[in-house]
Design a protein around this motif. Structure first.
Motif, PDB file in Angstrom:
ATOM      1  N   ASP A 275      -3.945  -1.906   2.051  1.00  0.00           N
ATOM      2  CA  ASP A 275      -3.092  -2.847   1.338  1.00  0.00           C
ATOM      3  C   ASP A 275      -3.984  -3.914   0.694  1.00  0.00           C
ATOM      4  O   ASP A 275      -4.949  -4.377   1.315  1.00  0.00           O
ATOM      5  CB  ASP A 275      -2.084  -3.497   2.277  1.00  0.00           C
ATOM      6  CG  ASP A 275      -1.039  -2.506   2.789  1.00  0.00           C
ATOM      7  OD1 ASP A 275      -0.951  -1.385   2.243  1.00  0.00           O
ATOM      8  OD2 ASP A 275      -0.311  -2.865   3.726  1.00  0.00           O
ATOM      9  N   THR A 276      -3.673  -4.288  -0.550  1.00  0.00           N
ATOM     10  CA  THR A 276      -4.574  -5.138  -1.333  1.00  0.00           C
ATOM     11  C   THR A 276      -3.809  -6.208  -2.097  1.00  0.00           C
ATOM     12  O   THR A 276      -2.773  -5.925  -2.700  1.00  0.00           O
ATOM     13  CB  THR A 276      -5.379  -4.272  -2.332  1.00  0.00           C
ATOM     14  OG1 THR A 276      -6.105  -3.275  -1.608  1.00  0.00           O
ATOM     15  CG2 THR A 276      -6.352  -5.106  -3.141  1.00  0.00           C
ATOM     16  N   VAL A 277      -4.344  -7.431  -2.074  1.00  0.00           N
ATOM     17  CA  VAL A 277      -3.813  -8.546  -2.857  1.00  0.00           C
ATOM     18  C   VAL A 277      -4.675  -8.675  -4.113  1.00  0.00           C
ATOM     19  O   VAL A 277      -5.894  -8.811  -4.024  1.00  0.00           O
ATOM     20  CB  VAL A 277      -3.841  -9.860  -2.058  1.00  0.00           C
ATOM     21  CG1 VAL A 277      -3.370 -11.023  -2.910  1.00  0.00           C
ATOM     22  CG2 VAL A 277      -3.009  -9.732  -0.787  1.00  0.00           C
ATOM     23  N   PHE A 278      -4.016  -8.658  -5.291  1.00  0.00           N
ATOM     24  CA  PHE A 278      -4.728  -8.768  -6.560  1.00  0.00           C
ATOM     25  C   PHE A 278      -4.777 -10.212  -7.046  1.00  0.00           C
ATOM     26  O   PHE A 278      -3.777 -10.925  -7.008  1.00  0.00           O
ATOM     27  CB  PHE A 278      -4.051  -7.934  -7.649  1.00  0.00           C
ATOM     28  CG  PHE A 278      -4.240  -6.458  -7.487  1.00  0.00           C
ATOM     29  CD1 PHE A 278      -5.495  -5.888  -7.562  1.00  0.00           C
ATOM     30  CD2 PHE A 278      -3.151  -5.633  -7.270  1.00  0.00           C
ATOM     31  CE1 PHE A 278      -5.664  -4.529  -7.419  1.00  0.00           C
ATOM     32  CE2 PHE A 278      -3.305  -4.271  -7.126  1.00  0.00           C
ATOM     33  CZ  PHE A 278      -4.563  -3.713  -7.202  1.00  0.00           C
TER      34      PHE A 278
ATOM     35  N   VAL B 234      -2.753   1.705 -10.598  1.00  0.00           N
ATOM     36  CA  VAL B 234      -3.002   1.491  -9.174  1.00  0.00           C
ATOM     37  C   VAL B 234      -2.687   2.778  -8.428  1.00  0.00           C
ATOM     38  O   VAL B 234      -1.532   3.206  -8.363  1.00  0.00           O
ATOM     39  CB  VAL B 234      -2.150   0.329  -8.619  1.00  0.00           C
ATOM     40  CG1 VAL B 234      -2.421   0.140  -7.132  1.00  0.00           C
ATOM     41  CG2 VAL B 234      -2.431  -0.956  -9.388  1.00  0.00           C
ATOM     42  N   ALA B 235      -3.731   3.392  -7.863  1.00  0.00           N
ATOM     43  CA  ALA B 235      -3.588   4.651  -7.127  1.00  0.00           C
ATOM     44  C   ALA B 235      -3.836   4.405  -5.647  1.00  0.00           C
ATOM     45  O   ALA B 235      -4.395   3.386  -5.251  1.00  0.00           O
ATOM     46  CB  ALA B 235      -4.588   5.677  -7.659  1.00  0.00           C
ATOM     47  N   GLY B 236      -3.417   5.354  -4.815  1.00  0.00           N
ATOM     48  CA  GLY B 236      -3.681   5.278  -3.383  1.00  0.00           C
ATOM     49  C   GLY B 236      -2.426   5.082  -2.569  1.00  0.00           C
ATOM     50  O   GLY B 236      -1.398   4.615  -3.062  1.00  0.00           O
ATOM     51  N   ALA B 237      -2.511   5.435  -1.296  1.00  0.00           N
ATOM     52  CA  ALA B 237      -1.353   5.419  -0.398  1.00  0.00           C
ATOM     53  C   ALA B 237      -1.191   4.068   0.299  1.00  0.00           C
ATOM     54  O   ALA B 237      -0.888   4.009   1.487  1.00  0.00           O
ATOM     55  CB  ALA B 237      -1.487   6.543   0.623  1.00  0.00           C
ATOM     56  N   PHE B 238      -1.399   2.981  -0.462  1.00  0.00           N
ATOM     57  CA  PHE B 238      -1.305   1.641   0.107  1.00  0.00           C
ATOM     58  C   PHE B 238      -0.543   0.736  -0.856  1.00  0.00           C
ATOM     59  O   PHE B 238      -0.300   1.093  -1.998  1.00  0.00           O
ATOM     60  CB  PHE B 238      -2.701   1.082   0.409  1.00  0.00           C
ATOM     61  CG  PHE B 238      -3.435   1.922   1.418  1.00  0.00           C
ATOM     62  CD1 PHE B 238      -3.219   1.727   2.770  1.00  0.00           C
ATOM     63  CD2 PHE B 238      -4.296   2.921   1.008  1.00  0.00           C
ATOM     64  CE1 PHE B 238      -3.871   2.517   3.712  1.00  0.00           C
ATOM     65  CE2 PHE B 238      -4.948   3.720   1.936  1.00  0.00           C
ATOM     66  CZ  PHE B 238      -4.733   3.518   3.288  1.00  0.00           C
ATOM     67  N   THR B 239      -0.211  -0.452  -0.398  1.00  0.00           N
ATOM     68  CA  THR B 239       0.647  -1.349  -1.165  1.00  0.00           C
ATOM     69  C   THR B 239      -0.148  -2.455  -1.849  1.00  0.00           C
ATOM     70  O   THR B 239      -0.897  -3.178  -1.182  1.00  0.00           O
ATOM     71  CB  THR B 239       1.705  -1.980  -0.233  1.00  0.00           C
ATOM     72  OG1 THR B 239       2.451  -0.926   0.379  1.00  0.00           O
ATOM     73  CG2 THR B 239       2.636  -2.904  -1.002  1.00  0.00           C
ATOM     74  N   PRO B 240       0.032  -2.621  -3.176  1.00  0.00           N
ATOM     75  CA  PRO B 240      -0.572  -3.754  -3.870  1.00  0.00           C
ATOM     76  C   PRO B 240       0.336  -4.973  -3.756  1.00  0.00           C
ATOM     77  O   PRO B 240       1.563  -4.855  -3.675  1.00  0.00           O
ATOM     78  CB  PRO B 240      -0.629  -3.280  -5.324  1.00  0.00           C
ATOM     79  CG  PRO B 240       0.553  -2.371  -5.450  1.00  0.00           C
ATOM     80  CD  PRO B 240       0.691  -1.699  -4.100  1.00  0.00           C
ATOM     81  N   THR B 241      -0.269  -6.158  -3.739  1.00  0.00           N
ATOM     82  CA  THR B 241       0.487  -7.400  -3.775  1.00  0.00           C
ATOM     83  C   THR B 241      -0.016  -8.213  -4.947  1.00  0.00           C
ATOM     84  O   THR B 241      -1.226  -8.390  -5.123  1.00  0.00           O
ATOM     85  CB  THR B 241       0.302  -8.205  -2.466  1.00  0.00           C
ATOM     86  OG1 THR B 241       0.787  -7.420  -1.373  1.00  0.00           O
ATOM     87  CG2 THR B 241       1.052  -9.523  -2.516  1.00  0.00           C
ATOM     88  N   PHE B 242       0.923  -8.694  -5.758  1.00  0.00           N
ATOM     89  CA  PHE B 242       0.593  -9.535  -6.898  1.00  0.00           C
ATOM     90  C   PHE B 242       0.957 -10.978  -6.545  1.00  0.00           C
ATOM     91  O   PHE B 242       1.983 -11.229  -5.923  1.00  0.00           O
ATOM     92  CB  PHE B 242       1.369  -9.074  -8.137  1.00  0.00           C
ATOM     93  CG  PHE B 242       0.945  -7.714  -8.625  1.00  0.00           C
ATOM     94  CD1 PHE B 242      -0.043  -7.573  -9.577  1.00  0.00           C
ATOM     95  CD2 PHE B 242       1.543  -6.564  -8.122  1.00  0.00           C
ATOM     96  CE1 PHE B 242      -0.438  -6.321 -10.025  1.00  0.00           C
ATOM     97  CE2 PHE B 242       1.156  -5.309  -8.561  1.00  0.00           C
ATOM     98  CZ  PHE B 242       0.164  -5.187  -9.515  1.00  0.00           C
TER      99      PHE B 242
END
Length: 142
Positions: A70-73, A88-96
């Motif tokens: 999981d990643t915060v942009f 945005v690829a991958g089995a995780f959640t982005p946070t804006f």
């Protein structure tokens, strides 16, 4: 390209157009004297990301990132009125962060599946100091 007497683009009369040697973008100088990109001809690969990730728009208006957690942009160096695309690829959640506004004020659910990606289109407003963001979800990665 040198001075243009007439132009179909919504810029201004007698505008000088040129290509940015670093990014390949077609540029013009607006009425305020600021150099502004018209379009991008490059795509930048940010590689893998986890935890936090800075997306620097100086690297290109079209960028790709693969989440390994999981990643915060954090988004940096926008140009007023510019449009950006973030894959945005991958089995995780982005946070804006709060500088991103989604339709109806609701952050959409990311696809977050292996072999899939979401494409985010962002338009930056310097007047409001935020991005309007549209998610296009669930694209297969080839």
């Amino acid at each position: 390209v040198t001075g243009v007497q007439t132009c179909a683009l919504p810029i201004c009369y007698n505008t000088l157009l040129w290509s940015n040697e670093t990014t390949g973008e077609l540029m013009y100088r607006n009425l305020a004297g600021v150099s502004v990109p018209i379009m991008s001809s490059t795509e930048y690969d940010n590689g893998n990301a986890s935890g936090t990730k800075t997306i620097n728009w100086n690297n290109g208006k079209v960028q790709y990132v693969t989440l390994t957690a999981d990643t915060v942009f954090t988004l940096t160096n926008p140009v007023a009125g510019s449009r950006y695309i973030l894959h945005v690829a991958g089995a995780f959640t982005p946070t804006f962060l709060a500088t991103c506004r989604f339709t109806d004020g609701v952050t959409p659910t990311a696809t977050a599946l292996a072999g899939k990606k979401d494409i985010y289109t962002l338009v930056y407003s310097e007047i409001e100091n935020l991005y309007d963001v549209l998610q296009s979800p669930n694209y297969a990665i080839t």
